[in-house]
Design an enzyme around this catalytic site. Structure first.
Site, mmCIF file in Angstrom:
data_model
loop_
_atom_site.group_PDB
_atom_site.id
_atom_site.type_symbol
_atom_site.label_atom_id
_atom_site.label_comp_id
_atom_site.label_asym_id
_atom_site.label_seq_id
_atom_site.Cartn_x
_atom_site.Cartn_y
_atom_site.Cartn_z
ATOM 1 N N ARG A 17 23.240 -9.698 -119.748
ATOM 2 C CA ARG A 17 24.156 -10.828 -119.875
ATOM 3 C C ARG A 17 23.395 -12.147 -119.948
ATOM 4 O O ARG A 17 23.900 -13.178 -119.499
ATOM 5 C CB ARG A 17 25.141 -10.794 -118.706
ATOM 6 C CG ARG A 17 26.589 -10.845 -119.132
ATOM 7 C CD ARG A 17 27.525 -10.447 -118.020
ATOM 8 N NE ARG A 17 27.840 -9.035 -118.077
ATOM 9 C CZ ARG A 17 27.832 -8.209 -117.050
ATOM 10 N NH1 ARG A 17 27.538 -8.643 -115.845
ATOM 11 N NH2 ARG A 17 28.108 -6.943 -117.211
ATOM 12 N N CYS A 24 17.926 -8.732 -118.700
ATOM 13 C CA CYS A 24 19.346 -8.970 -118.364
ATOM 14 C C CYS A 24 20.259 -8.740 -119.565
ATOM 15 O O CYS A 24 20.077 -9.313 -120.632
ATOM 16 C CB CYS A 24 19.532 -10.398 -117.862
ATOM 17 S SG CYS A 24 21.258 -10.780 -117.446
ATOM 18 N N CYS A 56 16.306 -10.926 -113.954
ATOM 19 C CA CYS A 56 15.668 -9.766 -114.575
ATOM 20 C C CYS A 56 15.407 -10.098 -116.043
ATOM 21 O O CYS A 56 16.309 -10.568 -116.736
ATOM 22 C CB CYS A 56 16.592 -8.554 -114.510
ATOM 23 S SG CYS A 56 17.207 -8.180 -112.856
ATOM 24 N N ASP A 93 25.009 2.539 -122.730
ATOM 25 C CA ASP A 93 26.174 1.666 -122.870
ATOM 26 C C ASP A 93 26.229 1.298 -124.348
ATOM 27 O O ASP A 93 25.357 0.597 -124.858
ATOM 28 C CB ASP A 93 26.046 0.428 -121.964
ATOM 29 C CG ASP A 93 27.412 -0.066 -121.501
ATOM 30 O OD1 ASP A 93 28.409 0.219 -122.203
ATOM 31 O OD2 ASP A 93 27.483 -0.743 -120.463
ATOM 32 N N ARG A 112 40.266 -0.128 -114.947
ATOM 33 C CA ARG A 112 39.339 -0.933 -114.156
ATOM 34 C C ARG A 112 38.803 -2.101 -114.974
ATOM 35 O O ARG A 112 38.724 -2.018 -116.204
ATOM 36 C CB ARG A 112 38.191 -0.074 -113.624
ATOM 37 C CG ARG A 112 37.417 0.687 -114.692
ATOM 38 C CD ARG A 112 36.820 1.940 -114.070
ATOM 39 N NE ARG A 112 35.937 2.668 -114.962
ATOM 40 C CZ ARG A 112 36.357 3.514 -115.902
ATOM 41 N NH1 ARG A 112 37.647 3.680 -116.106
ATOM 42 N NH2 ARG A 112 35.492 4.158 -116.656
ATOM 43 N N LYS A 162 30.325 3.062 -121.750
ATOM 44 C CA LYS A 162 29.285 3.925 -121.183
ATOM 45 C C LYS A 162 29.423 5.358 -121.679
ATOM 46 O O LYS A 162 30.488 5.954 -121.555
ATOM 47 C CB LYS A 162 29.382 3.886 -119.664
ATOM 48 C CG LYS A 162 29.092 2.513 -119.096
ATOM 49 C CD LYS A 162 29.204 2.508 -117.590
ATOM 50 C CE LYS A 162 28.851 1.173 -117.004
ATOM 51 N NZ LYS A 162 29.879 0.144 -117.293
ATOM 52 N N CYS A 206 22.002 -15.830 -110.083
ATOM 53 C CA CYS A 206 21.387 -14.672 -109.424
ATOM 54 C C CYS A 206 20.307 -15.172 -108.473
ATOM 55 O O CYS A 206 19.869 -16.314 -108.559
ATOM 56 C CB CYS A 206 20.749 -13.736 -110.445
ATOM 57 S SG CYS A 206 21.947 -12.816 -111.438
ATOM 58 N N ARG A 213 37.690 -3.321 -120.402
ATOM 59 C CA ARG A 213 37.207 -2.397 -121.408
ATOM 60 C C ARG A 213 37.807 -1.000 -121.238
ATOM 61 O O ARG A 213 38.055 -0.290 -122.194
ATOM 62 C CB ARG A 213 35.670 -2.339 -121.300
ATOM 63 C CG ARG A 213 34.988 -1.285 -122.134
ATOM 64 C CD ARG A 213 35.130 -1.608 -123.597
ATOM 65 N NE ARG A 213 34.733 -0.519 -124.460
ATOM 66 C CZ ARG A 213 35.436 0.584 -124.695
ATOM 67 N NH1 ARG A 213 36.581 0.776 -124.088
ATOM 68 N NH2 ARG A 213 34.990 1.505 -125.528
ATOM 69 N N TYR A 214 37.988 -0.606 -119.984
ATOM 70 C CA TYR A 214 38.472 0.742 -119.666
ATOM 71 C C TYR A 214 39.918 0.664 -119.180
ATOM 72 O O TYR A 214 40.369 -0.388 -118.741
ATOM 73 C CB TYR A 214 37.577 1.366 -118.587
ATOM 74 C CG TYR A 214 36.132 1.487 -119.008
ATOM 75 C CD1 TYR A 214 35.714 2.553 -119.803
ATOM 76 C CD2 TYR A 214 35.193 0.532 -118.646
ATOM 77 C CE1 TYR A 214 34.397 2.659 -120.211
ATOM 78 C CE2 TYR A 214 33.869 0.632 -119.049
ATOM 79 C CZ TYR A 214 33.476 1.698 -119.824
ATOM 80 O OH TYR A 214 32.178 1.810 -120.231
ATOM 81 N N ASP A 269 19.718 -2.021 -122.795
ATOM 82 C CA ASP A 269 20.612 -2.547 -123.838
ATOM 83 C C ASP A 269 19.838 -3.253 -124.959
ATOM 84 O O ASP A 269 18.723 -3.719 -124.755
ATOM 85 C CB ASP A 269 21.619 -3.520 -123.223
ATOM 86 C CG ASP A 269 22.659 -2.813 -122.369
ATOM 87 O OD1 ASP A 269 22.963 -1.641 -122.667
ATOM 88 O OD2 ASP A 269 23.150 -3.428 -121.410
HETATM 89 C C1 LIG Z 1 30.324 -0.532 -116.274
HETATM 90 C C2 LIG Z 1 31.627 -1.132 -116.467
HETATM 91 C C3 LIG Z 1 32.712 -0.738 -115.667
HETATM 92 C C4 LIG Z 1 32.613 0.322 -114.598
HETATM 93 O O1 LIG Z 1 32.293 1.571 -115.149
HETATM 94 P P1 LIG Z 1 32.195 2.859 -114.225
HETATM 95 O O2 LIG Z 1 31.710 3.932 -115.152
HETATM 96 O O3 LIG Z 1 33.560 3.098 -113.686
HETATM 97 O O4 LIG Z 1 31.213 2.549 -113.139
HETATM 98 C C5 LIG Z 1 33.926 -1.341 -115.908
HETATM 99 N N1 LIG Z 1 34.071 -2.259 -116.870
HETATM 100 C C6 LIG Z 1 33.056 -2.640 -117.664
HETATM 101 C C7 LIG Z 1 33.297 -3.643 -118.740
HETATM 102 C C8 LIG Z 1 31.797 -2.091 -117.483
HETATM 103 O O5 LIG Z 1 30.774 -2.471 -118.267
#
Ligand SMILES: *Cc1c(COP(=O)(O)O)cnc(C)c1O
Length: 447
Positions: free
Chosen positions: A138, A136, A133, A334, A120, A341, A129, A116-117, A297
């Protein structure tokens, strides 16, 4: 730290269990509570809980003996109970409810990998799990043993990571990576470490909270072979911070793993500034740094856990300045639809002119900061040869940086394309291509 005995709490039903069994995580996993009959032996159920437990299509229920023992059996509003014991409220649909509210599936280049980012990825390594929860995010995949990730999918995830050099941070989640067999967990970590561009690995786990006995010296020994490794736990309420959890976090901290906490703001559980302050204080005492506080969420079954966003803002107002900066988490929404986020907080910047800003502090003290009038920015970053492999994700920063001139909402071009008569305000032959961002396409006038 106040040390209470290791086996500090145990529901009377477990009185006959030996310490050896109790402290064995495999025993905890195989003795989880999930049926009405089992529940009734530990905590008397309410009608709403019994109804939910008897419903078809209920999101999976499982609670470790350790965790269910933290519930006050006589309190139907117990904050731990609400997190794991289902009620009929789960069956109530609500406006904007979604199965995959974060659009994770759309952002998955291969199954179980959410990219997504820019730098990372989120890597889902199991659907299982230690306990489930009720809110959840997911729940569409979690808990379903038939939906678990295969060896072939794992290899696809690794292949994607190998050919995607902009990924420097891999976040292992699920499900809960720490319920995996130690050998499998170790293989995942080892395979990630073989990829040179992956700088850090993170684990998101609620195992220390649901089943602290899983955090053995042996596990910590395995984990510390794969540094730099970071780990976020998930504590929502001070009642979850037991001597057992403190021992688990101590073990991981000694293994050099920086610990954070991700909490979810939940109606009836922790939607109160006094509880939140206690929570973050108790976390820093066990050397866990509060990281995020998430708005709940918009996921199926979790509607009754939502709070207004104003509640989160109020909590942040009551934390920032009132306690150690280390104890203040960041409040995050989110964004539904895969927006990612988004941090939200009270406004501290009140106004500004070309040389001054007006700020207020947590006490309501209003002050000014005089800015320099002769400021010249440094261009040092240019000399670092920093690579930005995904300019398309430069976002609002890209606007400031001059990479793009504007960001258009979806459908903008269509609605503004009136297919009208060509206005000859300018001679189209003399139009100069902008060559910047999305301005480009405007340089070719339709004939
Ligand atoms: C939360 C999340 C991350 C990590 O986000 P940070 O703000 O760096 O902690 C990375 N990828 C996805 C898809 C996420 O939901």
């Amino acid at each position: 730290m106040a040390i209470t005995p290791f086996v500090s709490k145990r529901a009377p039903f477990y009185a006959g269990v030996t310490d050896e069994q109790w402290n064995n995580w495999r025993w905890q996993l195989s003795n989880r509570i999930n049926t009405v009959e089992e529940f009734e032996k530990v905590i008397p159920l309410t009608d709403s809980e019994r109804e939910a437990l008897s419903a078809a299509d209920l999101f999976r229920v499982d609670i470790t003996p350790y965790y269910i023992s933290l519930i006050d059996p006589n309190d139907p509003d117990d904050p731990i109970r609400k997190q794991v014991v289902p009620t009929s409220k789960e069956m109530v649909p609500f406006t904007a409810m979604m199965e995959d509210s974060l659009a994770e599936d759309r952002h998955s280049p291969v199954p179980g990998l959410v990219h997504r980012y820019p730098d990372r990825v989120l890597m889902l390594v199991t659907t299982q799990c230690a306990s489930y929860c009720r809110y959840c995010t997911r729940s569409r995949i979690v808990g379903d043993p038939s939906a678990t990730f295969s060896r072939a999918e794992f290899e696809m995830q690794i292949e994607y990571l190998k050919r995607t050099p902009q990924v420097r941070d891999v976040l292992l989640s699920g499900g809960d990576p720490l319920v995996l067999a130690p050998k499998i967990l170790e293989e995942i970590l080892r395979r990630l470490r073989e990829i040179p561009h992956i700088e850090i690995v993170r684990i998101g786990s609620r195992v220390p909270v649901f089943m602290p006995m899983r955090v053995t010296d042996e596990l910590c020994d395995i984990l510390q072979k794969y540094h730099p490794l970071w780990l976020n736990i998930h504590v929502n309420h001070p009642n979850e911070i037991t001597a057992e959890l403190a021992q688990a976090t101590d073990c991981m901290t000694r293994a050099g793993i920086p610990l954070g906490n991700q909490a979810v703001l939940l109606a009836g559980v922790n939607d109160n500034v006094h509880i939140q302050r206690q929570l973050v204080h108790d976390l820093v005492r066990i050397r866990v740094r509060p990281y995020y506080l998430y708005q709940c969420d918009l996921v199926e079954g979790a509607g009754h856990f939502r709070t207004p966003v104003a509640k989160g803002i109020e909590i942040m107002e009551g934390l920032r300045g009132h306690t150690s900066g280390y104890a203040v988490h960041q409040y995050i929404i989110d964004a539904p639809g895969g927006g990612g986020k988004i941090p939200v907080m009270p406004n501290y910047l009140m106004s500004m002119s070309d040389h001054k800003v007006v700020l207020r502090n947590f006490e309501g003290f209003i002050t000014t900061y005089e800015e320099p009038t002769d400021y010249l920015p440094s261009h040092a970053a240019k000399y670092l040869g920093e690579k930005r492999p995904e300019p398309g994700q430069s976002g609002v920063f890209g606007l400031l940086d001059g990479e793009r001139l504007f960001v258009k909402p979806e459908g903008f071009d269509e609605i503004h394309d009136r297919s009208g008569i060509q206005h000859r305000l300018k001679d189209p032959k003399k139009w100069v291509p902008l060559g910047i961002g999305e301005g480009k396409e405007k340089s070719e006038p339709a004939e």
